[in-house]
Design an enzyme around this catalytic site. Structure first.
Site, PDB file in Angstrom:
ATOM      1  N   THR A 113       0.836  -1.205   0.000  1.00 57.07           N
ATOM      2  CA  THR A 113       0.000   0.000   0.000  1.00 57.07           C
ATOM      3  C   THR A 113       0.871   1.256   0.000  1.00 57.07           C
ATOM      4  O   THR A 113       0.611   2.199  -0.748  1.00 57.07           O
ATOM      5  CB  THR A 113      -0.943  -0.007   1.220  1.00 57.07           C
ATOM      6  OG1 THR A 113      -1.785  -1.160   1.132  1.00 57.07           O
ATOM      7  CG2 THR A 113      -1.798   1.247   1.270  1.00 57.07           C
ATOM      8  N   ALA A 115       4.281   1.300  -0.704  1.00 54.65           N
ATOM      9  CA  ALA A 115       5.213   1.237  -1.833  1.00 54.65           C
ATOM     10  C   ALA A 115       4.568   1.783  -3.104  1.00 54.65           C
ATOM     11  O   ALA A 115       5.219   2.475  -3.895  1.00 54.65           O
ATOM     12  CB  ALA A 115       5.684  -0.203  -2.051  1.00 54.65           C
ATOM     13  N   THR A 135      13.256   1.167  15.125  1.00 53.64           N
ATOM     14  CA  THR A 135      13.247   2.492  14.510  1.00 53.64           C
ATOM     15  C   THR A 135      12.998   2.292  13.022  1.00 53.64           C
ATOM     16  O   THR A 135      13.709   1.543  12.361  1.00 53.64           O
ATOM     17  CB  THR A 135      14.571   3.236  14.758  1.00 53.64           C
ATOM     18  OG1 THR A 135      14.700   3.474  16.165  1.00 53.64           O
ATOM     19  CG2 THR A 135      14.600   4.567  14.028  1.00 53.64           C
ATOM     20  N   LEU A 136      11.959   2.946  12.523  1.00 52.42           N
ATOM     21  CA  LEU A 136      11.518   2.812  11.137  1.00 52.42           C
ATOM     22  C   LEU A 136      11.888   4.087  10.375  1.00 52.42           C
ATOM     23  O   LEU A 136      11.675   5.189  10.876  1.00 52.42           O
ATOM     24  CB  LEU A 136       9.997   2.640  11.086  1.00 52.42           C
ATOM     25  CG  LEU A 136       9.407   1.497  11.910  1.00 52.42           C
ATOM     26  CD1 LEU A 136       7.931   1.742  12.181  1.00 52.42           C
ATOM     27  CD2 LEU A 136       9.607   0.187  11.172  1.00 52.42           C
ATOM     28  N   GLU A 137      12.416   3.932   9.177  1.00 54.20           N
ATOM     29  CA  GLU A 137      12.705   5.086   8.335  1.00 54.20           C
ATOM     30  C   GLU A 137      11.804   5.020   7.115  1.00 54.20           C
ATOM     31  O   GLU A 137      11.743   3.997   6.432  1.00 54.20           O
ATOM     32  CB  GLU A 137      14.172   5.103   7.907  1.00 54.20           C
ATOM     33  CG  GLU A 137      14.558   6.351   7.125  1.00 54.20           C
ATOM     34  CD  GLU A 137      14.692   6.122   5.633  1.00 54.20           C
ATOM     35  OE1 GLU A 137      14.420   7.071   4.868  1.00 54.20           O
ATOM     36  OE2 GLU A 137      15.044   5.007   5.229  1.00 54.20           O
ATOM     37  N   GLN A 156       6.326  -5.164   7.001  1.00 53.29           N
ATOM     38  CA  GLN A 156       6.202  -6.568   7.373  1.00 53.29           C
ATOM     39  C   GLN A 156       7.548  -7.134   7.799  1.00 53.29           C
ATOM     40  O   GLN A 156       8.561  -6.921   7.137  1.00 53.29           O
ATOM     41  CB  GLN A 156       5.663  -7.409   6.215  1.00 53.29           C
ATOM     42  CG  GLN A 156       5.419  -8.855   6.640  1.00 53.29           C
ATOM     43  CD  GLN A 156       4.796  -9.680   5.550  1.00 53.29           C
ATOM     44  OE1 GLN A 156       5.417  -9.937   4.539  1.00 53.29           O
ATOM     45  NE2 GLN A 156       3.562 -10.094   5.769  1.00 53.29           N
ATOM     46  N   GLN A 180      16.458  -0.275  22.764  1.00 52.68           N
ATOM     47  CA  GLN A 180      15.956   1.066  22.422  1.00 52.68           C
ATOM     48  C   GLN A 180      14.452   1.131  22.596  1.00 52.68           C
ATOM     49  O   GLN A 180      13.740   0.180  22.311  1.00 52.68           O
ATOM     50  CB  GLN A 180      16.386   1.472  21.021  1.00 52.68           C
ATOM     51  CG  GLN A 180      15.787   0.648  19.899  1.00 52.68           C
ATOM     52  CD  GLN A 180      16.412   0.949  18.542  1.00 52.68           C
ATOM     53  OE1 GLN A 180      17.506   1.491  18.441  1.00 52.68           O
ATOM     54  NE2 GLN A 180      15.701   0.608  17.498  1.00 52.68           N
TER      55      GLN A 180
END
Length: 188
Positions: A113, A115, A135-137, A156, A180
């Site tokens: 969705t 992408a 941690t997501l970028e 995912q 973290q």
């Protein structure tokens, strides 16, 4: 190595607290509204994004240096949505806290969705023995502002099981990102 199934993920989450909080099945609706799905899928787990965001900005004209990172390169917001400026990126964190077994490696991939909207998620592998919030970028590759939603699926996680335990885990190496709990900036 072999990829692990939904049954294995449910078992590890319940007996070893591998994912907390944990959703054992795919969630696609909340209060009769469509959402971007999260929870256990056939061979993975769709993580959610918390409502804490660090939006990259160049207002201070600093150089992005992983050895000497300037925290003033980001603007902090707390919101249910985040608008990523064109050709920019945002850091966020997963709602879920992960505890990775010594014989498992986790690889993160984006959700279709996002992408299909030009939003790319980048996460380094979750190594054996690591624990923490991810941690997501999110990179906005488009020339337009792009929106991501907190408390909904954003990426995912695929779990790869090894045939044997690793000799040296992330915990054994005392990795700098161990444990973290917030959106974590680069550490030299």
């Amino acid at each position: 190595m072999s990829i692990k199934s939904d049954n294995w993920i449910r078992q590890m989450a319940s007996t070893h607290k591998m994912i907390t909080p944990f959703e054992p099945y795919q969630i696609k609706k909340q209060a009769d509204k469509n959402i971007i799905s999260y929870g256990t899928s056939s061979y993975g787990y769709d993580v959610r994004c918390a409502n804490e965001f660090k939006i990259f900005t160049n207002i201070n004209s600093t150089i992005v240096d992983p050895k000497n990172f300037d925290a003033n390169s980001f603007v902090d917001i707390a919101s249910d949505v985040c608008i990523i400026p064109p050709n920019s990126f945002v850091l966020a964190r997963s709602i879920e806290y992960f505890t990775i077994p010594r014989d498992v490696l986790v690889i993160c991939v984006g959700k279709s969705t996002y992408a299909r909207c030009g939003i790319i998620v980048n996460v380094t592998p979750l190594e054996p023995g690591w624990h923490g919030h991810v941690t997501l970028e999110f990179s906005n590759t488009t020339p337009l502002p792009a929106k991501i939603y907190a408390n909904e699926g954003v990426a995912q996680m695929l779990f790869l099981g090894a045939d044997e335990m690793c000799e040296m885990s992330y915990a054994d190496r005392e990795g700098k990102y161990q444990g973290q709990t917030g959106v974590t900036l680069p550490k030299a």
